[in-house]
Design an enzyme around this catalytic site. Structure first.
Site, PDB file in Angstrom:
ATOM      1  N   TRP A 188     -46.641 -32.599  73.068  1.00 29.71           N
ATOM      2  CA  TRP A 188     -47.603 -32.142  74.224  1.00 29.71           C
ATOM      3  C   TRP A 188     -47.528 -33.592  75.057  1.00 29.71           C
ATOM      4  CZ3 TRP A 188     -53.187 -34.060  74.869  1.00 29.71           C
ATOM      5  CH2 TRP A 188     -53.849 -33.624  76.109  1.00 29.71           C
TER       6      TRP A 188
ATOM      7  N   ASP B 141     -54.057 -33.734  65.481  1.00 27.17           N
ATOM      8  CA  ASP B 141     -54.552 -33.394  66.976  1.00 27.17           C
ATOM      9  C   ASP B 141     -54.674 -31.784  66.775  1.00 27.17           C
ATOM     10  OD1 ASP B 141     -55.148 -32.292  69.382  1.00 27.17           O
ATOM     11  OD2 ASP B 141     -53.400 -33.118  70.313  1.00 27.17           O
TER      12      ASP B 141
ATOM     13  N   LYS C 287     -59.701 -24.208  74.142  1.00 27.00           N
ATOM     14  CA  LYS C 287     -59.019 -22.750  73.894  1.00 27.00           C
ATOM     15  C   LYS C 287     -60.106 -21.805  72.812  1.00 27.00           C
ATOM     16  CE  LYS C 287     -56.374 -25.798  74.176  1.00 27.00           C
ATOM     17  NZ  LYS C 287     -56.517 -27.071  75.003  1.00 27.00           N
TER      18      LYS C 287
END
Ligand code: PLA
Length: 458
Positions: free
Chosen positions: A186, A267, A303
């Site tokens: 990311w 993460d 999310k």
């Protein structure tokens, strides 16, 4: 540096005359007194003082480039084409391509409103009920690390803020230690460590030849790093590739990390969103915790609960004893206080209410499965369309194998630009598309765009 004194050294001549004339006449629409004239003059003098500086003290600041992910949404908004698609940022959309607020979130907010909760500051470490709920969601309530109180949990400003807090902890207590990050990863990971002044290097992860995991490369790079490095791992649904290690590979990764005395740093931005199961998506983290390892885990509710703008997440540090965990937590608080003082309350209360109420919790799981299911459907439909329309014999099955909200298409920069410039499909330049922004109705159009870009642009 350029400087300029603006010509406004006193009231301009016509205005000055006007002021004087009015004062002499003593009559006008309103009575104009000497003190008015003096006041006006003083005010112009003040203006002069302010303007008589350099053009700008910030003149040497150059224009920053648009963010490679969030900047895509800005460009999308400016496009008026009817077939335009925003597959840049990973944000869930309905079949009508509208943002979605989960029903459980609305119900939790209603409960919160009825209770009339106040807006007092939270403690620096965040809402206690949230911190308890988030750690239990991650590890499972009966996990030894929870029962033995070995986890230091602090509420963070979503995934990004939690990663940033962990980076500050590394910088302060492990100066010079390196964080190993996957290639690719990311995009914001690099910014976070750069800004926290934490050195990082990459380990191999994606193999373009197999469109799969370069497991041997990954293992040998983790082995080659200095002992005691931090290894950043995506808990599930690796962003941007959508390729995760198998359970057997996770075991081997844990073996090497233990051998090298590295510290795993997870993460977890998509728990429950990848497979539809909260437990399955936390299995990598739990595997490491079960080995008795110390580890860091950043969590996000952007999310899985659709709380993007509430900025709610957490940093968890699993320590070897409750005593160490207590000290680590005290230092996380010390780092947070001068950065943002204390975190926002609204999202934390939503999470605590949803997780703490068994009916809402069950409903959340259903909604998460619905969202994960819709993404899986468009993934399948996109694959079917690509296979049916492309007569070249290219194997598109990687689209089906990838998991989570993204597909890593393998399109290069020029091909990705063709997607946007010719087809109005907005995506990141690394070839990543967010399937959460795709509807069934637009799968065929997207397949046409991908096939054209892949075969006709090099
Ligand atoms: N970690 C990973 C791996 C992510 O993909 C994201 C979000 C985050 C952390 C942070 O999200 P949060 O701060 O909102 O909790 N990545 C998105 C959005 C979905 C973004 O870039 O900010 C993406 O499109 O990649």
């Amino acid at each position: 540096m350029a400087s300029a004194i603006l010509p406004l050294s006193s009231p301009s001549r016509p205005l000055r005359n006007d002021l004087k004339a009015n004062w002499k006449r003593g009559t006008s629409n309103r009575t104009f007194l000497r003190k008015d004239y003096t006041k006006a003059k003083q005010s112009f003098t003040r203006t002069r003082m302010t303007l008589a500086v350099e053009v700008s003290r910030f003149n040497d600041i150059t224009m920053a480039p648009p963010d490679p992910i969030l900047g895509v949404s800005e460009a999308f908004k400016a496009d008026t084409h009817e077939m335009k698609l925003n597959l840049g940022v990973g944000a869930y959309r309905t079949e009508d391509l509208q943002p979605y607020v989960l029903n459980v979130v609305k119900k939790a907010e209603k409960l919160m409103l009825e209770r009339g909760e106040n807006k007092e500051y939270l403690p620096i470490e965040g809402l206690a009920a949230f911190n308890k709920a988030t750690a239990e969601l991650l590890f499972g309530a009966n996990n030894a690390v929870i029962l033995q109180q070995r986890v230091a949990t602090a509420q963070g400003l979503s995934g990004t803020g939690s990663l940033r807090l962990a980076a500050a902890l590394i910088e302060r207590y492990f100066p010079g230690s390196k964080v190993l990050i996957s290639s690719p990863t990311w995009g914001n990971h690099k910014n976070i460590f750069n800004d926290a002044r934490v050195p990082w290097s990459e380990y191999r992860y994606y193999d373009p030849k197999t469109v799969g995991l370069d497991f041997d490369g990954m293992i040998s790079d983790i082995k080659a790093a200095p002992d005691g490095s931090f290894v950043l791992l995506h808990g599930c649904a690796h962003n941007p590739t959508g390729i995760d290690p198998t359970p057997g590979q996770w075991e081997k990764i844990a073996d090497v990390i233990q051998e090298k005395k590295h510290i795993p740093f997870f993460d977890v931005a998509y728990q429950g969103f990848a497979s539809g199961s909260l437990d399955a998506d936390a299995s990598s983290v739990r595997l490491f915790a079960a080995r008795g390892m110390e580890l860091l885990i950043a969590q996000s509710y952007s999310k899985n609960l659709g709380l993007y703008a509430e900025r709610i997440g957490a940093i968890n540090v699993v320590c070897s004893s409750s005593d160490v965990a207590e000290r680590v937590k005290s230092q996380l608080k010390r780092l947070a206080r001068p950065m943002y003082s204390n975190p926002p309350v609204h999202g934390a209360r939503i999470v605590a209410n949803v997780v703490g109420n068994s009916d809402l919790f069950d409903e959340w799981k259903e909604e998460m499965q619905m969202m994960a299911g819709r993404i899986k459907n468009v993934r399948k439909k996109l694959y079917d369309s690509l296979s049916a329309k492309d007569s070249s014999g290219k194997d598109w099955s990687f689209v089906l194998k990838q998991i989570g909200m993204f597909s890593f298409t393998g399109l290069n920069k020029a091909q990705s630009e063709n997607m946007t410039n010719k087809w109005h499909v907005y995506m990141t330049k690394d070839g990543r598309i967010s399937l959460a922004g795709l509807s069934s109705a637009k799968c065929e159009y997207l397949a046409d765009a991908i096939i054209d870009s892949y075969h006709n642009v090099s």
